[in-house]
Design a protein around this motif. Structure first.
Motif, mmCIF file in Angstrom:
data_model
loop_
_atom_site.group_PDB
_atom_site.id
_atom_site.type_symbol
_atom_site.label_atom_id
_atom_site.label_comp_id
_atom_site.label_asym_id
_atom_site.label_seq_id
_atom_site.Cartn_x
_atom_site.Cartn_y
_atom_site.Cartn_z
ATOM 1 N N GLY A 15 15.320 8.882 23.971
ATOM 2 C CA GLY A 15 13.955 9.370 24.137
ATOM 3 C C GLY A 15 13.778 10.774 23.580
ATOM 4 N N GLY A 16 14.746 11.650 23.863
ATOM 5 C CA GLY A 16 14.668 13.011 23.335
ATOM 6 C C GLY A 16 14.718 13.033 21.819
ATOM 7 N N GLY A 17 15.532 12.155 21.244
ATOM 8 C CA GLY A 17 15.591 12.058 19.788
ATOM 9 C C GLY A 17 14.263 11.631 19.191
ATOM 10 N N LEU A 18 13.601 10.678 19.840
ATOM 11 C CA LEU A 18 12.295 10.225 19.353
ATOM 12 C C LEU A 18 11.258 11.344 19.443
ATOM 13 C CD1 LEU A 18 12.010 6.591 20.782
ATOM 14 C CD2 LEU A 18 12.376 7.279 18.408
ATOM 15 N N VAL A 19 11.313 12.135 20.509
ATOM 16 C CA VAL A 19 10.380 13.253 20.644
ATOM 17 C C VAL A 19 10.595 14.257 19.518
ATOM 18 C CG1 VAL A 19 9.743 15.238 22.063
ATOM 19 C CG2 VAL A 19 10.077 13.004 23.134
ATOM 20 N N ILE A 20 11.857 14.572 19.212
ATOM 21 C CA ILE A 20 12.160 15.524 18.139
ATOM 22 C C ILE A 20 11.697 14.978 16.787
ATOM 23 C CG2 ILE A 20 14.022 16.653 16.867
ATOM 24 C CD1 ILE A 20 15.568 16.778 19.533
ATOM 25 N N VAL A 21 12.005 13.704 16.533
ATOM 26 C CA VAL A 21 11.563 13.076 15.282
ATOM 27 C C VAL A 21 10.030 13.084 15.210
ATOM 28 C CG1 VAL A 21 11.454 10.896 14.016
ATOM 29 C CG2 VAL A 21 13.614 11.657 14.994
ATOM 30 N N GLY A 22 9.385 12.817 16.329
ATOM 31 C CA GLY A 22 7.933 12.807 16.365
ATOM 32 C C GLY A 22 7.335 14.162 16.033
ATOM 33 N N VAL A 23 7.917 15.220 16.590
ATOM 34 C CA VAL A 23 7.429 16.576 16.300
ATOM 35 C C VAL A 23 7.586 16.889 14.820
ATOM 36 C CG1 VAL A 23 7.826 19.034 16.722
ATOM 37 C CG2 VAL A 23 7.800 17.430 18.643
ATOM 38 N N LEU A 24 8.731 16.522 14.241
ATOM 39 C CA LEU A 24 8.947 16.747 12.815
ATOM 40 C C LEU A 24 7.927 15.979 11.971
ATOM 41 C CD1 LEU A 24 12.868 16.573 12.678
ATOM 42 C CD2 LEU A 24 11.421 18.621 12.563
ATOM 43 N N LEU A 25 7.648 14.745 12.351
ATOM 44 C CA LEU A 25 6.643 13.963 11.625
ATOM 45 C C LEU A 25 5.254 14.571 11.788
ATOM 46 C CD1 LEU A 25 7.820 10.320 12.472
ATOM 47 C CD2 LEU A 25 7.788 11.378 10.205
ATOM 48 N N GLN A 26 4.967 15.076 12.992
ATOM 49 C CA GLN A 26 3.661 15.675 13.255
ATOM 50 C C GLN A 26 3.395 16.851 12.315
ATOM 51 O OE1 GLN A 26 1.673 14.316 15.569
ATOM 52 N NE2 GLN A 26 -0.020 15.782 15.503
ATOM 53 N N PHE A 27 4.404 17.658 12.080
ATOM 54 C CA PHE A 27 4.223 18.842 11.228
ATOM 55 C C PHE A 27 4.394 18.536 9.744
ATOM 56 C CE2 PHE A 27 5.123 21.104 15.244
ATOM 57 C CZ PHE A 27 4.047 21.972 15.242
ATOM 58 N N SER A 28 5.077 17.440 9.419
ATOM 59 C CA SER A 28 5.323 17.132 7.998
ATOM 60 C C SER A 28 4.246 16.222 7.405
ATOM 61 C CB SER A 28 6.699 16.486 7.830
ATOM 62 O OG SER A 28 6.800 15.289 8.585
ATOM 63 N N VAL A 29 3.885 15.151 8.111
ATOM 64 C CA VAL A 29 2.897 14.197 7.561
ATOM 65 C C VAL A 29 1.570 14.244 8.296
ATOM 66 C CG1 VAL A 29 4.756 12.683 6.802
ATOM 67 C CG2 VAL A 29 3.670 12.261 9.003
ATOM 68 N N GLY A 30 1.504 14.984 9.411
ATOM 69 C CA GLY A 30 0.254 15.068 10.157
ATOM 70 C C GLY A 30 0.125 13.949 11.178
ATOM 71 N N PRO A 31 -0.941 13.970 11.973
ATOM 72 C CA PRO A 31 -1.124 12.950 13.010
ATOM 73 C C PRO A 31 -1.317 11.550 12.427
ATOM 74 C CG PRO A 31 -3.115 14.261 12.744
ATOM 75 C CD PRO A 31 -2.056 14.937 11.937
ATOM 76 N N ILE A 32 -1.073 10.564 13.250
ATOM 77 C CA ILE A 32 -1.224 9.172 12.818
ATOM 78 C C ILE A 32 -2.696 8.859 12.571
ATOM 79 C CG2 ILE A 32 -0.941 6.755 13.514
ATOM 80 C CD1 ILE A 32 1.475 7.596 15.104
ATOM 81 N N ASN A 33 -2.960 8.227 11.446
ATOM 82 C CA ASN A 33 -4.320 7.783 11.120
ATOM 83 C C ASN A 33 -4.444 6.309 11.475
ATOM 84 O OD1 ASN A 33 -6.867 7.338 10.100
ATOM 85 N ND2 ASN A 33 -6.244 7.420 7.955
ATOM 86 N N TRP A 34 -5.037 6.034 12.630
ATOM 87 C CA TRP A 34 -5.122 4.656 13.096
ATOM 88 C C TRP A 34 -6.090 3.809 12.270
ATOM 89 C CZ3 TRP A 34 -1.510 2.682 15.962
ATOM 90 C CH2 TRP A 34 -0.802 3.495 16.853
ATOM 91 N N ASP A 35 -6.921 4.450 11.450
ATOM 92 C CA ASP A 35 -7.884 3.694 10.648
ATOM 93 C C ASP A 35 -7.188 2.755 9.668
ATOM 94 O OD1 ASP A 35 -9.977 4.899 11.936
ATOM 95 O OD2 ASP A 35 -10.328 6.410 10.382
ATOM 96 N N VAL A 36 -5.966 3.082 9.269
ATOM 97 C CA VAL A 36 -5.258 2.215 8.322
ATOM 98 C C VAL A 36 -4.859 0.893 8.975
ATOM 99 C CG1 VAL A 36 -4.399 4.200 7.027
ATOM 100 C CG2 VAL A 36 -2.981 3.204 8.832
ATOM 101 N N PHE A 37 -4.957 0.816 10.316
ATOM 102 C CA PHE A 37 -4.593 -0.418 11.025
ATOM 103 C C PHE A 37 -5.816 -1.257 11.374
ATOM 104 C CE2 PHE A 37 -1.109 2.541 11.917
ATOM 105 C CZ PHE A 37 -0.016 1.761 11.566
ATOM 106 N N ALA A 38 -6.953 -0.987 10.721
ATOM 107 C CA ALA A 38 -8.169 -1.754 11.017
ATOM 108 C C ALA A 38 -7.966 -3.221 10.651
ATOM 109 C CB ALA A 38 -9.356 -1.165 10.253
ATOM 110 N N TRP A 39 -8.783 -4.074 11.275
ATOM 111 C CA TRP A 39 -8.731 -5.520 11.052
ATOM 112 C C TRP A 39 -8.801 -5.827 9.558
ATOM 113 C CZ3 TRP A 39 -8.215 -9.705 14.287
ATOM 114 C CH2 TRP A 39 -8.524 -10.951 13.746
ATOM 115 N N PRO A 40 -7.955 -6.760 9.051
ATOM 116 C CA PRO A 40 -7.016 -7.628 9.781
ATOM 117 C C PRO A 40 -5.582 -7.084 9.823
ATOM 118 C CG PRO A 40 -7.258 -8.447 7.563
ATOM 119 C CD PRO A 40 -8.116 -7.206 7.638
ATOM 120 N N VAL A 41 -5.388 -5.838 9.397
ATOM 121 C CA VAL A 41 -4.034 -5.286 9.371
ATOM 122 C C VAL A 41 -3.429 -5.262 10.769
ATOM 123 C CG1 VAL A 41 -2.655 -3.240 8.837
ATOM 124 C CG2 VAL A 41 -4.514 -3.913 7.315
#
Length: 301
Positions: A15-41
């Motif tokens: 769990g701690g590893g996922l949190v660290i990876v998540g923080v790195l992704l947050q600062f490198s690629v930005g927040p998740i854009n859920w719009d790319v998962f719109a129907w039918p994706v």
């Protein structure tokens, strides 16, 4: 650590590893854009995810990590991480998916915050694997627990993947003029299958300071399939039609009771039904487990 059998320490580390990876992704690629998962994706991704869970369960005897994920030693640390992140979400002001976060880390958009999403992805993976295991060895005693696991799985997965299909629009309606268009948060115009015509604006005020006590609108709602509905839309009393919930949102504050238009918020969430179904299964599972515990207690007595 990492010597079989794994303990909760490995779960805390994962769990701690996922949190660290998540923080790195947050600062490198930005927040998740859920719009790319719109129907039918989203439905395609959900089907692939369930298929991968079933495949993972099928090879559990060869992969120790999968067997570990189905144990309480993995579930408890993950639940702790999920609870802490959910608590942070609860005490932090959240903004809409289209708005910019209020803080540099992104905690004000928790549903797009990578550590939050990765931890809940791990949690749903555990739920899915355990549910498949219980279904594969189904008995009446396991039904309440199975219902709870499937219910929580549906709530999390459908609530996240389905968020891309949610529509939240503003509609400005003047007296006697049917309006078929709505504006999103970016002021883009959307032509709808529902129209609203304002027939009467209602406002009740406090005598002391003339502040609004109540405001509502008498409207005619029209749909492309031929419906004509007379309704009164009040604050916190939305009207539902054709999958839309229509809320009284605003008015011309400069004109007050003499406002010549009403503002409505229209919300449509096609994934709300499976989310409600998930909550229903959670309730059924909780009731079943309580009843089972009571029966076992009486039998033991």
């Amino acid at each position: 650590m990492w010597k079989k059998p794994w303990s909760p320490k490995e779960g805390i580390t994962i769990g701690g590893g996922l949190v660290i990876v998540g923080v790195l992704l947050q600062f490198s690629v930005g927040p998740i854009n859920w719009d790319v998962f719109a129907w039918p994706v989203n439905i395609f991704m959900m089907a692939i995810y369930v298929l991968l869970l079933a495949l993972g369960y099928a090879v559990k005897d060869k992969v120790y990590a999968i067997r570990y994920l189905m144990s309480w030693k993995a579930a408890v640390p993950t639940l702790i991480y999920a609870t802490v992140l959910a608590a942070i979400m609860g005490v932090t002001q959240q903004v809409s998916a289209q708005a910019a976060p209020l803080d540099p880390l992104g905690l004000s958009k928790m549903l797009s915050f990578w550590p939050f999403v990765l931890i809940f992805f791990l949690l749903t993976t555990i739920l899915g694997l355990v549910a498949i295991k219980q279904a594969a060895h189904l008995s009446w005693a396991r039904v309440p627990s199975l219902a709870s696991h499937i219910g929580l799985f549906l709530v999390i997965v459908c609530g996240t993947l389905g968020s891309a299909d949610m529509q939240r629009l503003k509609m400005f309606c003047e007296y006697g003029q049917p309006e078929w268009r709505g504006l999103d948060s970016n002021n883009q115009v959307h032509n709808l299958d529902v129209a609203i015509q304002l027939d009467k604006f209602i406002m009740e005020q406090y005598k002391e300071d003339k502040m609004p006590k109540r405001f509502a609108s008498e409207v005619e709602i029209m749909t492309q399939d031929g419906k004509h509905i007379q309704a009164t839309i009040d604050v916190n009393k939305p009207y539902s039609v054709n999958g839309w919930k229509i809320y009284q949102y605003g008015y011309d504050q400069a004109m007050g009771p003499m406002s010549q238009y009403s503002v409505f918020e229209l919300v449509r969430d096609p994934w709300l039904t499976p989310v409600y179904a998930g909550f229903g299964l959670l309730c059924i599972g909780a009731i079943g487990m309580l009843a089972g515990a009571k029966s076992r207690k009486e039998a033991k007595a």
